[in-house]
Scaffold this motif. Structure first.
Motif, short mmCIF file in Angstrom:
data_model
loop_
_atom_site.label_atom_id
_atom_site.label_comp_id
_atom_site.label_asym_id
_atom_site.label_seq_id
_atom_site.Cartn_x
_atom_site.Cartn_y
_atom_site.Cartn_z
N ALA A 55 24.68 37.56 38.99
CA ALA A 55 25.78 36.84 39.61
C ALA A 55 27.08 37.55 39.19
O ALA A 55 27.30 37.81 38.00
N THR A 56 27.93 37.86 40.18
CA THR A 56 29.04 38.77 39.95
C THR A 56 30.38 38.06 40.10
O THR A 56 30.62 37.37 41.10
N THR A 57 31.23 38.24 39.11
CA THR A 57 32.54 37.58 39.09
C THR A 57 33.59 38.44 39.79
O THR A 57 33.38 39.62 40.09
N MET A 58 34.75 37.82 40.03
CA MET A 58 35.90 38.51 40.59
C MET A 58 36.99 38.61 39.53
O MET A 58 37.00 37.86 38.55
N THR A 59 37.95 39.51 39.75
CA THR A 59 39.15 39.52 38.93
C THR A 59 39.89 38.20 39.18
O THR A 59 40.11 37.81 40.32
N ALA A 60 40.24 37.51 38.10
CA ALA A 60 40.78 36.15 38.22
C ALA A 60 41.45 35.77 36.90
O ALA A 60 41.27 36.45 35.88
N PRO A 61 42.21 34.67 36.89
CA PRO A 61 42.74 34.16 35.63
C PRO A 61 41.61 33.82 34.67
O PRO A 61 40.49 33.50 35.10
N PRO A 62 41.86 33.85 33.36
CA PRO A 62 40.80 33.61 32.38
C PRO A 62 40.05 32.30 32.60
O PRO A 62 38.82 32.25 32.45
N GLU A 63 40.76 31.23 32.96
CA GLU A 63 40.09 29.95 33.11
C GLU A 63 39.08 29.96 34.27
O GLU A 63 38.04 29.31 34.20
N ASP A 64 39.37 30.72 35.33
CA ASP A 64 38.44 30.82 36.46
C ASP A 64 37.16 31.56 36.05
O ASP A 64 36.05 31.19 36.42
N ILE A 65 37.36 32.63 35.28
CA ILE A 65 36.20 33.41 34.83
C ILE A 65 35.34 32.57 33.89
O ILE A 65 34.10 32.60 33.96
N ASP A 66 35.96 31.79 33.04
CA ASP A 66 35.20 30.91 32.14
C ASP A 66 34.33 29.93 32.92
O ASP A 66 33.16 29.71 32.59
N LEU B 60 42.60 47.79 43.66
CA LEU B 60 41.97 46.46 43.65
C LEU B 60 40.88 46.32 44.69
O LEU B 60 39.94 45.53 44.51
N GLY B 61 40.97 47.06 45.80
CA GLY B 61 40.05 46.77 46.90
C GLY B 61 40.32 45.37 47.39
O GLY B 61 41.43 45.03 47.77
N ALA B 62 39.29 44.52 47.35
CA ALA B 62 39.46 43.12 47.77
C ALA B 62 39.61 42.17 46.59
O ALA B 62 39.51 40.96 46.75
N GLN B 63 39.86 42.72 45.40
CA GLN B 63 40.02 41.87 44.22
C GLN B 63 41.43 41.28 44.17
O GLN B 63 42.41 41.98 44.46
N PRO B 64 41.59 40.02 43.79
CA PRO B 64 42.94 39.47 43.56
C PRO B 64 43.62 40.22 42.41
O PRO B 64 42.96 40.79 41.54
N ASN B 65 44.93 40.19 42.41
CA ASN B 65 45.66 40.99 41.43
C ASN B 65 45.85 40.23 40.12
O ASN B 65 46.95 39.81 39.76
N PHE B 66 44.73 40.11 39.39
CA PHE B 66 44.78 39.55 38.03
C PHE B 66 44.20 40.56 37.04
O PHE B 66 43.65 40.19 36.00
N ALA B 67 44.33 41.84 37.38
CA ALA B 67 43.78 42.89 36.53
C ALA B 67 44.52 42.95 35.21
O ALA B 67 45.73 42.73 35.13
N ARG B 68 43.78 43.27 34.15
CA ARG B 68 44.39 43.42 32.84
C ARG B 68 43.48 44.28 31.96
O ARG B 68 42.30 44.50 32.29
N ALA B 69 44.02 44.78 30.88
CA ALA B 69 43.23 45.59 29.95
C ALA B 69 42.28 44.70 29.16
O ALA B 69 42.55 43.51 28.92
N ALA B 70 41.17 45.28 28.78
CA ALA B 70 40.14 44.54 28.05
C ALA B 70 40.35 44.64 26.55
O ALA B 70 40.94 45.60 26.05
#
Length: 375
Positions: A90-101, A136-146
């Motif tokens: 199951a694959t996630t999208m770039t998103a705010p931390p709370e969405d990924i959680d 980003l391609g189709a990713q929302p712009n919530f990119a950040r460094a890991a």
């Protein structure tokens, strides 16, 4: 043995771990035996019996999106099962931390408990947010460094089997080495990185490339780009063979260059649904004429299923055994799954049965026969 699953047999042309056998496959939740003789499947008109398909890049299906959390991943696993996919990430999208959680908590629950009629959820593919905001391609712009601490926290929510990163981001090469040392498959993707960045990432332990050709710096004869690094050096890479994301000629190039190129769907909530509007993470996407796009026309995932991917590969000239490996065995090997992606005594009974027209006739997941009526 699972006492709820009765012994079963199937007859046909079995693509065993050792090659084609005309005979009988016996199984419960695992394969118990393969009896018959080596044979060219072209010498008879019997069905094909192949290992179940394995999809390492699944965002959605049946109108549901992984990022919704809750029971969405179960609905997604069910629709893909009806198309022969027996295991998924199951694959996630770039998103705010709370969405990924939220998404990872639901994926973790699905990993622990496979529902009736569902593909096995092996874990998560964290496609974002550790990508380049310029690709980003189709990713929302919530990119950040890991950071390693954040990744380790996310790992407590669900097994992170694959993580996509842009290696040119400051600090990411060191992270690649750390994660690879922990057994995570780190993939290069959504990147503006150069050929040299790609080579450095591979040297630090990166294992593959996310949807090869898409959302990465292209091949040019004086600037080989990330595509050039993959074609020159990769053992593994994923590719979307819907014939929209990648031209057939580019697919053939990758097949010649990358020994264990494997196929993914990058499927969205629009998979299995009529034309219309759907969600991909926080984006609204539009399904029309078999494609999924953002309002500006950018491709936004796909509606592909792996049974169609198999047919597309055969249509490009691959023999069935090679095509099968690229929707099953290579993905299993990439994750180190010795008991999936092949048919041999003791492996999980993840099985697809195809007619001579390569249309699905039956699917078994860990010995459970899947109802295909809603496919």
């Amino acid at each position: 043995m699972n006492d709820a699953i009765k012994p079963s047999t199937i007859k046909g042309n079995i693509l065993s771990a050792g090659g084609w056998i005309a005979g009988t496959l016996s199984f419960t939740d695992r394969v118990s035996g393969i009896d018959g003789a080596a044979a060219d499947p072209g010498s008879n008109g019997d069905d094909y019996i192949l290992p179940g398909f394995i999809d390492l890049h699944v965002h959605g299906g049946a109108g549901r999106d992984v990022m919704q959390g809750g029971d969405a991943v179960h609905a997604i696993a069910a629709i893909h099962a009806r198309h022969g996919t027996t295991s998924i990430l199951a694959t996630t999208m770039t998103a705010p931390p709370e969405d990924i959680d939220v998404a990872l908590a639901a994926i973790g629950q699905a990993v622990r408990q496979r529902g009736k009629g569902e593909a096995r959820v092996l874990g998560a593919h964290l496609e974002g947010p550790y990508i380049n905001s310029g690709k980003l391609g189709a990713q929302p712009n919530f990119a950040r460094a890991a950071t390693l601490a954040e990744v380790q926290r996310l790992e407590t929510l669900a097994p992170l089997r694959v993580i996509t990163v842009a290696p040119e981001i400051a600090g990411h090469l060191a992270l690649v080495r750390e994660l690879a040392g922990e057994g995570v498959r780190v993939q290069i993707g959504h990147t503006l990185g150069s050929y040299e960045d790609g080579v450095a990432a591979l040297e630090h332990g990166a294992a593959g490339f996310t949807h090869l050709f898409n959302a990465m710096s292209p091949l040019h004869h004086r600037e080989p780009g990330m595509v050039g690094a993959a074609l020159a050096h990769a053992q593994y890479a994923e590719l979307i063979p819907d014939l929209l994301h990648v031209h057939p000629g580019a697919i053939k190039t990758a097949l010649r260059a990358i020994p264990r190129l494997y196929c993914v769907t990058d499927s969205t909530s629009a998979t299995g649904m009529p034309d219309g509007e759907y969600m991909l993470g926080r984006h609204t996407v539009h399904k029309c004429m078999g494609g999924v796009r953002l309002p500006d026309g950018t491709l936004a995932g796909s509606t592909l299923t792996l049974d169609q991917a198999l047919r597309n590969l055969v249509g490009l000239g691959l023999d069935l055994a090679d095509a099968s490996a690229r929707v099953s065995t290579h993905a299993a090997d990439y994750l180190g799954l010795e008991e999936r992606g092949r048919l041999a005594p003791g492996t999980w009974a993840d099985i697809v049965v195809l007619g001579r027209d390569l249309q699905l006739k039956a699917v078994y997941i860990e010995g459970e026969r899947i109802d295909l009526n809603d496919a």
